[in-house]
Write a protein that holds these residues in place. Structure first.
Motif, PDB file in Angstrom:
ATOM      1  N   LYS A 198       0.838  -1.207   0.000  1.00  0.00           N
ATOM      2  CA  LYS A 198       0.000   0.000   0.000  1.00  0.00           C
ATOM      3  C   LYS A 198       0.867   1.248   0.000  1.00  0.00           C
ATOM      4  O   LYS A 198       0.575   2.229  -0.697  1.00  0.00           O
ATOM      5  CB  LYS A 198      -0.919   0.011   1.225  1.00  0.00           C
ATOM      6  CG  LYS A 198      -2.076  -0.962   1.166  1.00  0.00           C
ATOM      7  CD  LYS A 198      -2.932  -0.842   2.425  1.00  0.00           C
ATOM      8  CE  LYS A 198      -4.106  -1.808   2.401  1.00  0.00           C
ATOM      9  NZ  LYS A 198      -4.929  -1.710   3.628  1.00  0.00           N
ATOM     10  N   LEU A 199       1.941   1.223   0.783  1.00  0.00           N
ATOM     11  CA  LEU A 199       2.834   2.384   0.862  1.00  0.00           C
ATOM     12  C   LEU A 199       3.601   2.583  -0.444  1.00  0.00           C
ATOM     13  O   LEU A 199       3.958   3.713  -0.791  1.00  0.00           O
ATOM     14  CB  LEU A 199       3.805   2.209   2.029  1.00  0.00           C
ATOM     15  CG  LEU A 199       3.186   2.290   3.429  1.00  0.00           C
ATOM     16  CD1 LEU A 199       4.188   1.848   4.495  1.00  0.00           C
ATOM     17  CD2 LEU A 199       2.697   3.703   3.720  1.00  0.00           C
ATOM     18  N   CYS A 200       3.859   1.510  -1.148  1.00  0.00           N
ATOM     19  CA  CYS A 200       4.579   1.611  -2.418  1.00  0.00           C
ATOM     20  C   CYS A 200       3.663   2.035  -3.561  1.00  0.00           C
ATOM     21  O   CYS A 200       4.109   2.655  -4.533  1.00  0.00           O
ATOM     22  CB  CYS A 200       5.233   0.274  -2.768  1.00  0.00           C
ATOM     23  SG  CYS A 200       6.568  -0.199  -1.647  1.00  0.00           S
ATOM     24  N   ALA A 201       2.368   1.703  -3.450  1.00  0.00           N
ATOM     25  CA  ALA A 201       1.449   1.915  -4.560  1.00  0.00           C
ATOM     26  C   ALA A 201       0.970   3.352  -4.675  1.00  0.00           C
ATOM     27  O   ALA A 201       0.593   3.790  -5.767  1.00  0.00           O
ATOM     28  CB  ALA A 201       0.241   0.990  -4.415  1.00  0.00           C
ATOM     29  N   ARG A 202       0.970   4.098  -3.569  1.00  0.00           N
ATOM     30  CA  ARG A 202       0.368   5.431  -3.605  1.00  0.00           C
ATOM     31  C   ARG A 202       1.043   6.336  -2.588  1.00  0.00           C
ATOM     32  O   ARG A 202       1.500   5.885  -1.542  1.00  0.00           O
ATOM     33  CB  ARG A 202      -1.127   5.325  -3.299  1.00  0.00           C
ATOM     34  CG  ARG A 202      -1.846   6.659  -3.239  1.00  0.00           C
ATOM     35  CD  ARG A 202      -3.330   6.461  -2.974  1.00  0.00           C
ATOM     36  NE  ARG A 202      -3.974   5.804  -4.101  1.00  0.00           N
ATOM     37  CZ  ARG A 202      -5.167   5.227  -4.064  1.00  0.00           C
ATOM     38  NH1 ARG A 202      -5.839   5.208  -2.925  1.00  0.00           N
ATOM     39  NH2 ARG A 202      -5.687   4.665  -5.137  1.00  0.00           N
TER      40      ARG A 202
END
Length: 731
Positions: free
Chosen positions: A205-209
């Motif tokens: 989640k932290l990498c995606a957005r």
């Protein structure tokens, strides 16, 4: 942490119960009752759309109480298109959505921000408002921002979007229902993320957005924890909240978050502190419960800082002198630190509204209290270490009486309870110091801790110009030498809450507590007091209050804990006609409790001399814990719930056969539980068989509910996890 049932598994309300709950949220006067009863038809249609779910009904009540009690207003709510909106996850609720859409736009962001706060931590109302100010959610004159924040906070409560925690007074802490929290996080999902380090997909989640606001909660440590490096791509963050453990390595810093305005990190690594000055836009800095001993001198470069909290940083001892350069500071919190001094020149921080844990340190002919003198905008002030002040003239330099905006004041000394070395000169000195700390008339909250004078400060004594005339809440703790309760409080027109905790020198409470001088003969003492807690008055034996003396007409809750009071005063039964909740714990010598006609809920806990409870006609809920001599319980026709706790209890009390509560919850010996489990064939059957619902438990080790019997009358059912072979062995 309590397990939370899925929303659709919550017990649903019947139609009449749902309508009653809706009315309860809206009604504030007899006029309201008549108006709202005329809207019952449309109200029942609104309730039906809530599908009997208590939270949905309460939220709708919170929404409707913002409207006029007009048919057209309620019809608009009933016909709103939001009821049929699709696309929300099924566990969310349209009533919450409708209430959210009805919020003024200025409060919506505050509501969404609240939903990010980790459930594992408690955030004070003022902390939350500080975050709102730092994020720029509150717009108005600088002097009014805290008051505006409290207005928004109160509206969220009125709408039942947050709910005050009943363990704390004055709505200081609130909780948010899981369904409301999930809805808010769903709405804010494109800009904000609230995550747990244990989530399997948190890193993805932290990498995606990239997010504007990030809240992380972790109980893990070591290899199971989240790595600090996982956050470093979030260079657009304006808010970062972290509670728990994050894995950090040497060289990790905060320089990757150039837009940050709000930073709350619990248990922060000391290495992070050195890079704080990189935050050019930071307004809110909270490093609670961290292993830091000081702030860097470079903090003086953070010109926009408004809020600093170091609460619980036990090793923290020193503020840098550069703190005096932070002219925008509104809040400083040093509670539960080891800070031992304030830099000279602190007095230039005239924008300060709240200071907690200010140390009263004396250094030669100079006292840090002098630095408080020019801080005229203070609204909240806590001073600690007042036993260190060696002359009352130093206390006078704080100029408390001139702080016309001051509403909350806490005056603290190191506790001297049980100190046999306390001498007369010390008690006289602390009395003189407190005399000079006279607050202004604006004060509505006062806490005194560790005061060891024999008399109370002069400004608490009866007078025609008593400075506490607007006081709402008084809390006093560890009064080592005071021989009587404050006698200037009974005529204060706004006093609502009084708590005295640990005052071992008080032996008697008499007329001086109920009548001030000068007073007319018809004066009613404590007109607005609704809650009184008298605890740890271990030598207290007598409470004089005759039945004709008018006092406590609004008292709804009374707690008496750990004293030697042999009887309740007659005036309590005759005058405290609003008393609903009474808790009596560890009161030696008290034999009987009777004739309190208004009482709804009663707790009697470890009162080893109590023998009788009689004539409480409205009592609905009774808890009896370790009161072995209690043999008479009668005159309780309205009793609904009875809880009995005594792990040594081997037979049910004889009075059980003559009372008829709907529910009984019992904690007893294993032998008694076995007798109950054999139902009709056991000796206890006639004492409990008429009760609709019985839950009985026996302890094993640390588990108080290891063994159980569950019984209902209609339909008849009895369940137990005791084996037949075990019960047959019991006598």
């Amino acid at each position: 942490m309590k397990a939370v049932l899925p929303y659709h598994h919550v017990d649903k309300l019947k139609e009449d119960d749902a309508w009653s709950l809706l009315k309860k949220q809206i009604v504030s006067s007899a006029t309201d009752v008549r108006e709202i009863d005329m809207l019952k038809d449309i109200g029942l249609q609104i309730v039906a759309k809530c599908d009997g779910l208590p939270l949905a009904v309460k939220v709708m009540g919170g929404l409707l109480c913002q409207k006029d009690n007009q048919h057209s207003d309620w019809k608009m709510v009933l016909d709103d298109s939001i009821w049929s909106v699709s696309g929300m996850p099924k566990e969310l609720n349209h009533a919450v959505y409708l209430s959210y859409e009805d919020l003024p736009s200025c409060i919506k962001q505050c509501f969404l921000c609240y939903s990010l706060l980790p459930k594992a931590a408690k955030f004070l109302r003022e902390d939350i408002i500080g975050m709102w100010i730092s994020e720029g959610f509150l717009h108005g004159p600088s002097d009014d921002l805290e008051e505006l924040g409290r207005k928004y906070y109160k509206e969220l409560i009125q709408r039942n979007l947050i709910e005050p925690d009943s363990e704390y007074i004055d709505q200081l802490f609130c909780n948010m229902h899981d369904v409301v929290r999930s809805f808010a996080q769903f709405v804010a999902r494109d800009e904000a993320l609230a995550g747990h380090s244990g989530e399997s997909n948190i890193v993805s989640k932290l990498c995606a957005r990239k997010f504007l606001r990030l809240s992380l909660e972790s109980k893990a440590s070591g290899s199971d924890g989240l790595d600090w490096s996982s956050l470093q791509a979030q260079d657009t963050l304006r808010t970062l909240i972290s509670v728990g453990h994050i894995n950090m390595k040497p060289g990790n810093s905060l320089v990757h978050f150039p837009c940050l305005r709000t930073l709350h990190i619990e248990s922060a690594h000391p290495a992070l502190v050195e890079s704080l000055h990189e935050f050019k836009h930071l307004r809110y800095l909270s490093l609670e419960r961290s292993d830091i001993c000081s702030l860097p001198e470079s903090i003086g470069k953070m010109k926009f800082l408004q809020y600093i909290s170091l609460r619980g940083c036990q090793q923290f001892v020193e503020l840098p002198h550069s703190i005096v350069n932070l002219g925008h500071l509104r809040y400083l919190n040093f509670q539960k630190t080891s800070i031992n001094g304030i830099p000279r020149g602190f007095c230039v921080l005239t924008n300060l509204r709240k200071v907690n844990g200010f140390p009263a340190r004396v250094d030669g002919d100079w006292c840090s209290l002098e630095e408080l003198g020019p801080l005229s905008r203070l609204k909240y002030l806590e001073i600690q270490g007042l036993e260190n002040v060696t002359a009352s003239s130093f206390a006078a330099k704080a100029k408390l009486v001139e702080k016309l905006h001051l509403t909350n004041l806490c005056l603290t000394c190191g506790s001297r309870l049980g100190d046999d070395r306390l001498i007369e000169e010390e008690t006289q000195q602390i009395e003189k110091v407190f005399d000079e700390l006279c607050p202004p008339p604006s004060l509505n909250f006062l806490a005194i801790e560790g005061y060891f004078g024999r008399r109370h400060p002069r400004w608490m004594m009866p007078s025609s110009d008593m400075p506490l005339k607007n006081l709402r809440i008084l809390m006093a703790e560890d009064l080592a030498s005071c021989t009587q309760l404050p006698d200037g409080l009974c005529q204060l027109p706004y006093l609502e809450f009084l708590q005295i905790d640990r005052a071992p020198a008080i032996k008697r409470v008499g007329h001086e507590f109920l009548q001030s001088y000068p007073h007319p003969s018809h004066a009613v003492s404590f007109q607005r007091l609704h809650t009184m807690k008298l605890m740890g008055l271990v030598e207290w034996e007598e409470w004089k209050w005759e039945e004709q003396v008018q006092a406590f007409p609004a008292l709804t809750e009374l707690i008496l804990l750990e004293c030697n009071l042999r009887r309740l005063p007659p005036g309590l039964a005759s005058q405290a006609r609003a008393l609903k909740v009474l808790s009596i714990q560890q009161v030696k010598g008290l034999i009987s409790l009777e004739n309190v006609a208004s009482l709804i809920e009663l707790q009697v806990i470890e009162n080893f001399d109590l023998e009788r409870i009689t004539n409480l006609p409205r009592l609905q809920k009774l808890t009896v814990t370790h009161c072995p001599k209690l043999k008479v319980l009668e005159g309780v026709p309205a009793l609904q719930r009875l809880m009995l706790k005594d792990d040594d209890m081997e037979t049910l009390p004889e009075y059980m056969g003559s009372i008829n509560p709907r529910r009984l919850e019992l904690y007893c010996s294993l032998a008694l539980l076995a007798s109950i489990a054999v139902a009709q064939s056991g000796p206890e059957w006639d004492k409990f068989s008429h009760i609709e619902h019985v839950k009985a438990y026996a302890r094993e080790g640390d588990n108080p509910r290891k063994w159980y019997v569950l019984y209902t009358t209609n339909p008849y059912n009895l369940e137990t996890n005791l084996s037949l072979s075990f019960m047959s062995r019991e006598p």
